[in-house]
Design a protein around this motif. Sequence first.
Motif, short mmCIF file in Angstrom:
data_model
loop_
_atom_site.label_atom_id
_atom_site.label_comp_id
_atom_site.label_asym_id
_atom_site.label_seq_id
_atom_site.Cartn_x
_atom_site.Cartn_y
_atom_site.Cartn_z
N GLY A 177 43.88 11.52 0.56
CA GLY A 177 43.70 10.45 0.66
C GLY A 177 42.79 9.55 -0.12
N SER A 178 41.46 10.49 -0.50
CA SER A 178 40.52 9.86 -1.39
C SER A 178 40.86 9.85 -2.78
N ALA A 179 41.51 11.03 -3.16
CA ALA A 179 41.94 11.62 -4.32
C ALA A 179 42.85 10.34 -4.37
N SER A 180 44.22 10.03 -3.77
CA SER A 180 45.40 9.14 -4.04
C SER A 180 44.56 7.69 -4.68
N MET A 186 48.20 8.62 3.91
CA MET A 186 47.69 9.40 4.39
C MET A 186 46.67 8.89 5.24
N PHE A 187 46.18 7.63 5.60
CA PHE A 187 45.64 6.97 6.56
C PHE A 187 46.77 7.19 7.72
N ILE A 188 47.85 6.43 8.35
CA ILE A 188 48.66 7.61 8.81
C ILE A 188 48.84 8.80 9.54
N LEU A 189 48.74 9.49 8.75
CA LEU A 189 48.65 11.46 8.86
C LEU A 189 47.64 10.79 9.69
#
Lengths: 280, 280, 280, 280
Positions: free
Chosen positions: A163-166, A186-189
């Motif tokens: 998530g951070s990289a994206s 990615m937050f939902i994951l």
Amino acid sequence: MANFGGHAIPGTFFLFYGFWLTVKYVLQHYWRTMQLKGRMVMPPFFKKMDYFEGGFQIFASFVGIMVEQFVVDGPHARLYDRETQEWVKLMNWQHSTMYLFFGISGISLVVCTLLKKIPAGVDRVALSLALFVEGFLFYHHLHGRELLDAHIHSLLLVAVFCGSASIMLEVFMRNNVILELFGAGMFILQGSWFYQVGFVLYPLNGDMWDLKLHTNVMFITMCFCWHLAAALLLVTCTVSAVWFTLMRFSVKGRNVEIGMRDASPKSSSQKALLEESDEE
Amino acid sequence: MANFGGHAIPGTFFLFYGFWLTVKYVLQHYWRTMQLKGRMVMPPFFKKMDYFEGGFQIFASFVGIMVEQFVVDGPHARLYDRETQEWVKLMNWQHSTMYLFFGISGISLVVCTLLKKIPAGVDRVALSLALFVEGFLFYHHLHGRELLDAHIHSLLLVAVFCGSASIMLEVFMRNNVILELFGAGMFILQGSWFYQVGFVLYPLNGDMWDLKLHTNVMFITMCFCWHLAAALLLVTCTVSAVWFTLMRFSVKGRNVEIGMRDASPKSSSQKALLEESDEE
Amino acid sequence: MANFGGHAIPGTFFLFYGFWLTVKYVLQHYWRTMQLKGRMVMPPFFKKMDYFEGGFQIFASFVGIMVEQFVVDGPHARLYDRETQEWVKLMNWQHSTMYLFFGISGISLVVCTLLKKIPAGVDRVALSLALFVEGFLFYHHLHGRELLDAHIHSLLLVAVFCGSASIMLEVFMRNNVILELFGAGMFILQGSWFYQVGFVLYPLNGDMWDLKLHTNVMFITMCFCWHLAAALLLVTCTVSAVWFTLMRFSVKGRNVEIGMRDASPKSSSQKALLEESDEE
Amino acid sequence: MANFGGHAIPGTFFLFYGFWLTVKYVLQHYWRTMQLKGRMVMPPFFKKMDYFEGGFQIFASFVGIMVEQFVVDGPHARLYDRETQEWVKLMNWQHSTMYLFFGISGISLVVCTLLKKIPAGVDRVALSLALFVEGFLFYHHLHGRELLDAHIHSLLLVAVFCGSASIMLEVFMRNNVILELFGAGMFILQGSWFYQVGFVLYPLNGDMWDLKLHTNVMFITMCFCWHLAAALLLVTCTVSAVWFTLMRFSVKGRNVEIGMRDASPKSSSQKALLEESDEE
């Protein structure tokens, strides 16, 4: 936070935040796509969404820090105990640090929305750093834990760092809807995986998992992939639902608009407009 | 799947898929290159290819999941055995999970081809994630194996993750034929390496390899490079064959076209066309 | 350099350099933003800044190398002692090597500013390599140290390598103010962290830290995040201060300019100019 | 190749190749820069350079493979000895594999230069893969060596993989002279480091290094940075020398050209040309 609730609360927050981001990004993408035809302009609404999002981040971070510090067995803003020569409740301090960065992210979002002069992307840098700090602290947190405990948290890190990289990439590639939805996914994951961590480490029915068993590690790895599939599915469903709602409303809106025009005598310019809307 | 056949089947699939992708990308590149001169338009054919590819992925994944689940010694959709307190046939479940993601990739390809509104690149994200999940599960699968067994599988991961990264890049750089063919080459490499894994771990002539010998590891590493060279060669040959076939057909097609035109009296615009085709 | 001062000196330098870069980049960004309206042109000033920066880097590196070599217990430019068969003061040689690369960076900055033909970005490559070499030497320096000593230095590497990567990116993405300020922030973080390393390893009050205690490692990790937050805050404050100063001065300058014009009879073009400045 | 010569030969090759690439890229950059003014066109010369480079790569790779295979104590194209049940001279086979990929790189360069239809960048992919394979085989080659031996080879890998990554980037960013010269510099670094490896492991004066001493590792790490500085210096000097030579020749050429024109009566267009050349 060493109980089920301590994992369910952040999990719920991240789930909702991912969901919120998905909706926001679809609305923005819809507007960008439609905007080309020059009909509707709704930036004030987007600004309000950003103010709300930023304000909520600031508020939640503030509450989070206060709770972590002044809960009954918290550190009460004391960092080092000179008597026992020990750090006071480092875990709570670490969580406060994480909240602090999400708070910074919220502030930067509000300020970016307020002031046009700030270059686009500052809010994404702040959000990306907030996730990075979260992952960074978690990573140095795993030292000396049981096999399964370390593994299940390191899987969380996969979601956090991806998530951070994206989101960092979004600084350089603005308005790429795939990238934005990937970040939201990615937050939902992350949110759903927080629940899974809670279920495994603090099972509600009291049936403890064997933290040393290798087959448990194998199952949990596979389970992470299922959560990924579920997150993809959830993002897809949300996007579709929002999109179809928008389509239906905009068609209705147009019909109403046209109906109103029909009452008045048609001028040549209105005819052109009608024809234009037929073509679309 | 712990036998030669269990490695030959996925190997064959990946080999053919890489070959298929190579052909598809060359056709698309040829069309993009030629399109500039505004002669032929053949998107319906490409759409059909994508429907076929997506449909086959969905079908094969479905069959794969069914076989893994309901084979005689399979888990029969049972995940946890409460009596023995053990996970049931985790290996089959892992393979099912891999198939699931290739199925998702197939679905997203079909949907992307159907609906124009979906932003270009969603199918690539899904394919990249399918490879990532495959590599991710394999990676956490290697724990505690013999030296050569772990090494030969970790070399497989090189092909898998390079393919995944390359396909993820395609999301941001559409229609870059080098990137597309590199991704296809990685599928071919993966396919041929599956065969190699089968030959080494389950030799057909029954001559078992010494899984602890360091020289075997050194040979296998070198062998992987030979497979890479072979994959590059195969991609090159396929590209050349397809390209020359296209060149010949398009020249013939033009001659026929021109022949037909010759029957009618030559107008000045047709003469210009003839000259244009001579120049090419 | 195994004392507090040996960490405070580089720390001070990096802090000031990060601060300098922040100011420089804001000025450049302001000029780029305003330039669109074609009012003021001030590149000679920027050239002077670059000459000063490059010259200072060269001077400081030269002094640094001389001090490291010819300090009382330094190697005095002797590398290998044939009698004792040992390398002479490798630590001082390593520091000299780091200074050498910052000197190269300074030279390349001066040369790039002097000669227009040199492709933009060469100075960034040199600065990025200087940071890379610093991190590279530090990394191979940590072998066999105590837990906390190794950890606190490896956190320094996070700042060094992030800065190096960010500045390398600037080669390909020129004039991206977010990237530039991120790089400057990493210098500030590095500077303040040097101080922290000094405080922990050579405490001023003589209270030695337990270098083996795991809670100390946890605290230091969290402390690094606080330094990051402080660096972000410092960059933000500097940027705001410089920006508001510039705004005020440019408004004043304009008023003076307009006042002078008011003396002469107003032409229609001047009215337009006045209106333009009101709108901004 | 376990002697000084076995490291000096590849070192010499890589040094010269890096030098060749530097000269080639400066010539191309000069031409690209000047081309804008539409004066001179010299692609045939560049094509000849590429043919020569590719041809030499193919020739040298072929000779390399033949020597590795049919040297007195070589494997003579035999891979497995059924009697002793051992692989025959795996080291020679590995070197042959490395040569093979540099041969492939040469072939692709020749073919890319010959055929215009091949998308630009295929030659870079092949060269990048050649370096990747070299590094990949070296990496799996280091297992179980002495500390210093492993370290000095792993530093070689830094140069190899940085070069590979940089050349891979060139596929997507064509004609970026900084990237091209960085790649060339990495070849020079690799070449000079091969010599260093030879000097350390097979010292000419017979004074063996202690392969277990940690200070030796620290010195070698620092020494690598000095080689990097030397490589940067060499690239800079070569670039300057070539550039000034070109400037002098082109000025002379122009004077001659202008002198010839002066003989004929001046037309207004020629005057403009003269003024244009003065401005430059």
